[in-house]
Each structure stands twice: as C-alpha cells, then as structure tokens.
Design an enzyme around this catalytic site. Structure first.
Site, PDB file in Angstrom:
ATOM      1  N   GLU A 132      -5.769  -5.433   8.279  1.00  0.00           N
ATOM      2  CA  GLU A 132      -4.706  -4.450   8.503  1.00  0.00           C
ATOM      3  C   GLU A 132      -4.478  -4.280  10.004  1.00  0.00           C
ATOM      4  O   GLU A 132      -5.338  -4.598  10.829  1.00  0.00           O
ATOM      5  CB  GLU A 132      -5.085  -3.108   7.882  1.00  0.00           C
ATOM      6  CG  GLU A 132      -6.291  -2.423   8.496  1.00  0.00           C
ATOM      7  CD  GLU A 132      -6.547  -1.058   7.886  1.00  0.00           C
ATOM      8  OE1 GLU A 132      -5.665  -0.544   7.187  1.00  0.00           O
ATOM      9  OE2 GLU A 132      -7.646  -0.509   8.105  1.00  0.00           O
TER      10      GLU A 132
ATOM     11  N   GLU B  48       0.845  -1.199   0.000  1.00  0.00           N
ATOM     12  CA  GLU B  48       0.000   0.000   0.000  1.00  0.00           C
ATOM     13  C   GLU B  48       0.878   1.245   0.000  1.00  0.00           C
ATOM     14  O   GLU B  48       1.822   1.352   0.801  1.00  0.00           O
ATOM     15  CB  GLU B  48      -0.923   0.026   1.219  1.00  0.00           C
ATOM     16  CG  GLU B  48      -1.857   1.235   1.222  1.00  0.00           C
ATOM     17  CD  GLU B  48      -2.817   1.252   2.404  1.00  0.00           C
ATOM     18  OE1 GLU B  48      -3.638   2.193   2.493  1.00  0.00           O
ATOM     19  OE2 GLU B  48      -2.741   0.327   3.248  1.00  0.00           O
TER      20      GLU B  48
END
Length: 804
Positions: A290, A110
């Site tokens: 996450e 990311e």
C-alpha cells in the site's frame, strides 16, 4: 528542580510495609502563577491537567502545564462529542481505493471511511478512528460501514457490473464481542442480501493481532472457514511472531506504506520489504503493497516479487459514484489500454482531463510562475523546515522561502531572511506562544488556523498589527501564511462601538405607543416602533391585535384583545409575546386602555398625535403602550433554572425533585399505592475518580451520567441530582416491581459505559436501589426505602440493582 528534588526525596523514603515490597512512584503536574493562570482555582485546574498528562507518560513523570496540553484535551473532548452524533447527522461517507495487479487488472478495492464534521471540515481517520476505538463507537461505525457496503454491492451486482472483491477493515473491538457476535452479524447481513463471504476481504492490523493472539486466531479461523478472505494489514509495524503468522488462516499480507515510501532511498527498508515478500510467499500468502505513489516504487516492488499494489499511482480513493463509473467503463471496454503507454494511464483509474493545444510550461517555468504569483500576493508567505534537537524534539524552523510581501513587512531583503532560523528573525515568537503553536502543528501534522492574532511591538513590525495565520504542515515542512486583518479588526471594533451606542439609545427611548380601532386594527404607531421591535411602521398598519400578540405561556395561541381586556375592566397591564419580523416571538410588557366615548374629556377629539392622519378617531378603540422585556424574561428564566436545576448536570436540583415527589403524593387523597417507582443511584468509588484524575474529570463523569439518564428515561419521568454522586429517578406509571427493576438495569448499563477523559477511559460503577410506592406511604418513607435498598446493593458487592 524542585519537582525532581521532591521525587528523589519520595524515592528515598522507608518501605511502607516490611513484608510487602511496595515501591510507590510519584507523578507531578506543574503549573505556575501568573504564567499559566491568574486565579487559584484555574491554577489548580492547570496543574491537574498537567498531572493527567504526566500519568499518561508512565511512572515517576513530571509534566509542566502548557496551552498545548489543554488544547489537545479540549480537542479530544470536542471531537468525541461530535463523533457520537456523526452517524445520526449523516456526516460519514464511504470511498473506495482500487487494488491493481502488475498486469494492470483491477483485482480488488478497499472500503475506506471518511468524516466531514458539522463545520464542513474533513477529519482525518488517524484522528477519529482511535477515539472511536477507545469509546466503543467503533462497533457502531463498523456495523454502518458493513451495511452500506452490502447495499452498494447488491446494487452494483444488479446492474451487472464486474465488482471485484471488497476489503473491509476489522477492529479488534469487534473480534472481542462475546459469543462470536461479530461473525454472526456478518453472516446474517450476507444472508439478508443473498451475498457470498467470498466477495469480501477482512483486513486486521498486525498490532491488533497481538492484543489477544489466541482468541483472534480462533475468530479468523472461523471467518476463513466461512469463506472470507483474511488480510494482515500494516505488516511490519507490529511485533507479530513468526509462529503466530504461521498459524494464522491469512490469505494476503499487506506491506505498510512507511516501508514503501522509503523504498527508493533506504536500503534498509528495501531489505525489510524483500523479507516480507519472501515470508508471505513462503507461507502461501499473496503480498500487496500500500502507499505506492510512483512508477519507480512499483517497479522495485515488481522486481522484488510483489505484484499487487494500492496507492495513488493506481488510483486515489474514489467516491462511490466515481467507482461505479469506473466499473461501467471496464464493462464497456474490458481490454482497453495500450501496453506501450505509461503504466498509470493503462490502469485508467484516474479521471480524464481535457487537453488543449497550448504548450505546457516546463517544471522550472511552473516554479517561476508560482514564485511570481506568491510575490504578487498581499499575504505574507513563508516556507519553513523543521529543525530537530536532542531526542528528535523540534527546537526551531529554517526559513527556506519568503515572498515579497513578507520581506517588505520585515523591512529586509529576501537574501537576509532565507536561510535564517525563525527565532533569529522573530525572537518574540518564543514569548508570545507562536513558536509553540508552530511546533505543535509540525509535531501533530495538523493544519492550524489562528484568527485575529495581535503581534505587538517588535523590531521588525513597528506597530501593533493583527493577523490571520495559517500553518499547513507537509512532510517535515510548514507552509505559513499571514494575512494582515488590522483594518478589518478596527472596522469591527468601530462597528461594535456603534452598535453599543445604538443599543444605549434604544434602551433609553420612550415606549412604543400604538392606536387600534374598534376592529382591533392598528391605525397608528409611534416612531419608536422600529428601534424597539424591528418592525417598520407600514408593516403594522392594518394588522389586528391577534396577528401581533399571543399568550405569554404555553403554545403561542392568538388572543382577542377584548376577551383579554374584559375581565380586568377598561385598563389592563400584562405580559404577552409579540411576533417579530423574522417569524419568531419576543416578550413585551404592555398596558392597554379602552377608549370610551362617555369617558372622553372635552378637546380629546382634536388631541391627535403629531403626524397622525386628520381623520384619526381617538375616542373609540384602544391605546397600547409596550416595552420589550426579552432580557428581563431571560433573567427570570435563568433564576428559575438555577433554583430548580443542578448547575453541573442540568438535572432537577435536590429541592426540586423532592418537592415534585412530595407534591405528586399529596395530590392523591385516597392513600392508595400510586403507580410510582424510585431509583436511588449512587456512584461506587467516585472519590477514587476525583483523587486519581481530578475534580474536572469527576465533573465530566457526572455530566455524562446525567445525559445518559435523560436518554434512558421517558418524557413523563423525572431525574435529579440529590448529592455529590447520588441521583434520584422518579418513574411514573410503573405498577409492577419487575418493570421498575428492568428500567433500573437498563439505566445501570447506560450510565456505566466508559467516559473518555483525555487519553484515559473512565468506567463508572453504580449501585441502584429500587422501591415501588406502597399504600399510605409519604415521600420521606418512600425515599428512605429506596435509599436503604441502594445501601443493600453496595453491601452486596456494588454495581448491583436491589429491590427488597
């Protein structure tokens, strides 16, 4: 009590209109004298600030002013100002956080944005991203992140590196752009760099989907059809319906870190995570978690059916160079790692650490060493735990630990301090504002630094002492350190007093006297030179007049002394600029007299100054006396600035810009039409802004408008404020009306952009009248035509540009 009583009275009033069920509510901002302010104007400002806060909380709210509210507003305004310049100042950078499969393979990453402000302090994304969303700067930031990502992706591919799919965060503001501009910009960027959409993953938060579900779903469907991977970010924090999730063209669902964090302790969060995983699998989506920080969390997620992870266990956000090194390592040894080792070490995403043969202390030994180090420190350290009262509000703090320096200062044993509340040990904190600062730091999870805080007489601290205080919040705790800087403050005050005395002496010393020979070189200077100018005597010896002095106006042009003196005879007084030792310039008033042989009196040859060389020639050359007048010039410039500029906006004042227009037309004697255009700008509904948000907000709007006007117009153009909310722009060199209209429309777009005000965004509206100068037209008639066109714009529906 009085405010609540007023609200009750307001609620019991009769209906305003019989046919309309209007139920007006009343918000109240409260400020008291002398607690919050010592002057009437400041008291009104404080009450207005509290009122803005009350309105932001909803209808029928009462809010009392506090320094925290003001500080938060000031911080937001300051942060917004810095944010607008951060890209140009190259303060942003990208970092990359790996995404890993349960097989320990790197499957993605990311792209994250980081900002270090002009003071070198990192600003948390949770602080600047919402501001960017509100102000619209998120569009510029998103474009910058996208372009930077493409550039690095191209470079890594050219190097033959195995680059995984990169995830970019999408703002709802980007999807709201008309005409699918966002999708077009993505495709254009990929085509320019010869890249495929399949190499990018677009993440949009669950809460963003709810702002306009239909439009958002349509945009995401187009993006998915083009080949982009779509991820629903922060899943579980919004209220997305199952119907919306079913119809979304999403490929992956990301479980929010708040649920992952409590997996090991909360059965409820584990159930929510299990439901999210089942939902994702049922809809044919991948599921990634996450915020995975421990092996225990990862193991639970794997058992629940989630096999993709992102978090500190897999790898912290890496700088771009570090991520490139990671890719090179994977290229060199794609199958490295031992299945019998720890899971984190197998992923090989953490930097290698050197090992030595020294045994590592146990956890208990490390804690004891840390405690000893804190006890030896001169600073006072305390560990505090938040104490919450009703409605989860923070009321006090529990002292969990204090080092020896803190105990010695408080003249108590550690056992008498630990376990007590902060107010029990420091009751004055409630009056001196420290408790409120601690609560604010804990509530906002923001490090707070206080310099030169004077702690007055107390039962614990017997004398007035001055401290630098640091408050560092972490997971419901505060690490607080106090550093005694009393001696530093006293030394600073002593130094300040010495500097004041020095300035007093130098301000009253005699003028600098210098002698120049016929070649205009300095041959002697009085001892007052250094305190008056900063130059040493030896630095001036041999320098010429033109090396030291330049003209007082315009560009610093060197002057020949004889040429400057000749038009005025043997004696001349004037003002010039003097070079200073640091390379700058300062203003001086000086008097120059040419020494002439025929004008010398008897005995002049022996009248050398005390300490001057015996061979000094006093009957040929020049004698100069000078005195620095920097402050005088600054005051003169300040007076001129006040006379010619509007004090609020910094634009030309009404008199200044009208005089400029009149002089511009008087300079031409031909009475022909001049290449000039006027833009008469008036803010629509400005009174409503003042009434709704206060005059302080109105001032900020006018200041923002003035800055935007200056950014749009050219250097040769002029702008001034001619009334409360009226601005006049003079466009020079404009001969066609359509050109003036184009500038006016561009200006209208710029000054009508939203202006951030606290938690609100003010969008001003402007009506602009345009007039092109006509032959024989004087300034008054020219201005009246522009004014008339402005009123025509208002009459036509406001927020228009009219040129009749």
């Amino acid at each position: 009590m009085a405010c609540r009583h007023l609200q009750q009275r307001w609620g019991r009033q009769n209906q305003l209109l019989a046919d309309l069920p209007l139920l007006p509510s009343l918000c109240i901002g409260l400020a008291s004298y002398p607690e919050h302010a010592q002057t009437g104007q400041t008291l009104i400002q404080c009450a207005n600030t509290a009122l803005s806060k009350a309105k932001s909380l909803g209808r029928s709210q009462v809010c009392a002013y506090s320094s925290t509210i003001s500080r938060q507003i000031q911080e937001r305004i300051h942060l917004s100002g810095e944010l607008g310049q951060a890209i140009d100042r190259q303060q942003f950078r990208l970092v990359v956080q790996p995404q890993v499969h349960c097989s320990r393979a790197l499957v993605g990453a990311e792209i994250l944005l980081r900002w270090t402000n002009s003071q070198g302090i990192p600003v948390a994304p949770s602080h600047f991203i919402p501001l960017a969303e509100q102000s619209g700067l998120i569009l510029q930031l998103g474009s910058w992140v996208f372009q930077q990502t493409l550039q690095h992706l191209v470079r890594w591919r050219a190097a033959g590196l195995p680059v995984p799919r990169l995830a970019l965060n999408v703002s709802p503001r980007e999807l709201e752009l008309p005409g699918r501009q966002y999708i077009s910009s993505l495709m254009d960027g990929l085509m320019e760099h010869n890249l495929s959409p399949a190499q990018l993953e677009l993440e949009i938060t669950e809460s963003a989907l709810l702002q306009d579900p239909l439009a958002c779903r349509e945009h995401l469907r187009v993006l998915a059809d083009q080949g982009f991977r779509i991820t629903i970010d922060d899943f579980g924090t919004g209220y997305a319906s199952l119907e919306l999730l079913r119809d979304l063209p999403a490929h992956r669902l990301k479980i929010d870190r708040t649920f992952v964090r409590s997996l090991t302790a909360s059965a409820g969060d584990r159930t929510i995570v299990q439901a999210a995983i089942t939902l994702a699998q049922g809809l044919g989506m991948e599921c990634i978690a996450e915020g995975v920080e421990t092996e225990e969390q990862r193991q639970i997620l794997e058992n629940l059916g989630c096999n993709l992870y992102q978090g500190y266990l897999c790898g912290r956000p890496l700088e771009l160079d570090a991520f490139e090194t990671l890719l090179r390592d994977r290229l060199a040894s794609p199958k490295s790692g031992d299945d019998t080792g720890r899971w984190q070490s197998q992923v090989s995403l953490q930097p290698n650490r050197q090992r030595n043969s020294t045994s590592v202390p146990s956890t208990f030994e490390q804690l004891e060493l840390l405690r000893s180090a804190f006890d030896l420190a001169d600073d006072y350290f305390m560990l505090l735990q938040v104490i919450q009262g009703d409605e989860d509000s923070i009321t006090d703090f529990l002292i969990l630990e204090a080092n020896q320096s803190a105990c010695a200062t408080m003249q108590q044993e550690r056992e008498a301090i630990v376990g007590k509340t902060l107010l029990t040990i420091f009751p004055q904190m409630e009056q001196n504002g420290l408790l409120e600062i601690h609560i604010d730091a804990a509530s906002r999870s923001t490090p707070t630094f206080i310099n030169d805080f004077v702690y007055k007489d107390d039962t614990l601290i017997q004398a007035h002492r001055c401290y630098d205080i640091q408050i560092l919040p972490t997971r419901g705790f505060l690490v607080v350190s106090w550093r005694d800087v009393t001696d530093r403050l006293r030394a600073a005050r002593t130094l300040a007093n010495s500097a004041a005395l020095y300035r007093l002496l130098t301000d009253n010393i005699v003028e600098v006297v210098m002698l120049l020979n016929q070649q205009e070189e300095v041959v002697w200077v009085s001892p007052s030179l250094e305190p008056m100018t900063g130059w040493r005597e030896d630095q001036w010896k041999g320098k010429t007049f033109c090396e030291l002095f330049v003209s007082a106006e315009g560009r610093p042009e060197p002057l020949q002394l004889d040429a400057w003196l000749t038009p005025h005879g043997p004696i001349h007084q004037g003002r010039l600029r003097l070079a200073d030792p640091k390379g700058g310039w300062s203003w001086v008033d000086l008097s120059v007299r040419r020494l002439q042989e025929e004008g010398r009196r008897s005995g002049d040859s022996s009248a050398a100054p005390e300490g001057s060389p015996a061979a000094l020639n006093l009957h040929e050359g020049y004698v100069i006396t000078l005195q620095p007048v920097d402050q005088k010039v600054i005051e003169e410039q300040r007076l001129l600035q006040r006379a010619n500029h509007d004090p609020l906006t910094g634009l030309d004042s009404r008199d200044a810009i009208l005089s400029l227009l009149e002089q511009r037309l008087l300079d031409d004697k031909t009475l022909r039409a001049q290449p000039l255009a006027l833009l008469f700008c008036d803010c629509d509904g400005f009174k409503d802004i003042n009434d709704s948000y206060g005059h302080a907000c109105g001032d900020v709007v006018l200041q923002s408008v003035a800055r935007r006007i200056q950014q749009v117009i050219r250097h040769r153009d002029h702008a001034g404020r001619i009334g409360g909310d009226e601005f006049l722009v003079i466009l020079d060199g404009i001969r066609a009306l359509e050109h003036a209209i184009a500038v006016a429309e561009k200006l209208q777009v710029a000054i009508s952009r939203p202006v951030p005000w606290g938690d609100h965004s003010i969008t001003p509206s402007f009506s602009i009248g345009v007039a092109l100068h006509g032959a024989g037209e004087d300034a008054a008639l020219f201005l009246r035509r522009a004014d008339r066109n402005m009123y025509a714009a208002k009459a036509g529906g406001r927020h228009r540009v009219v040129a009749l």
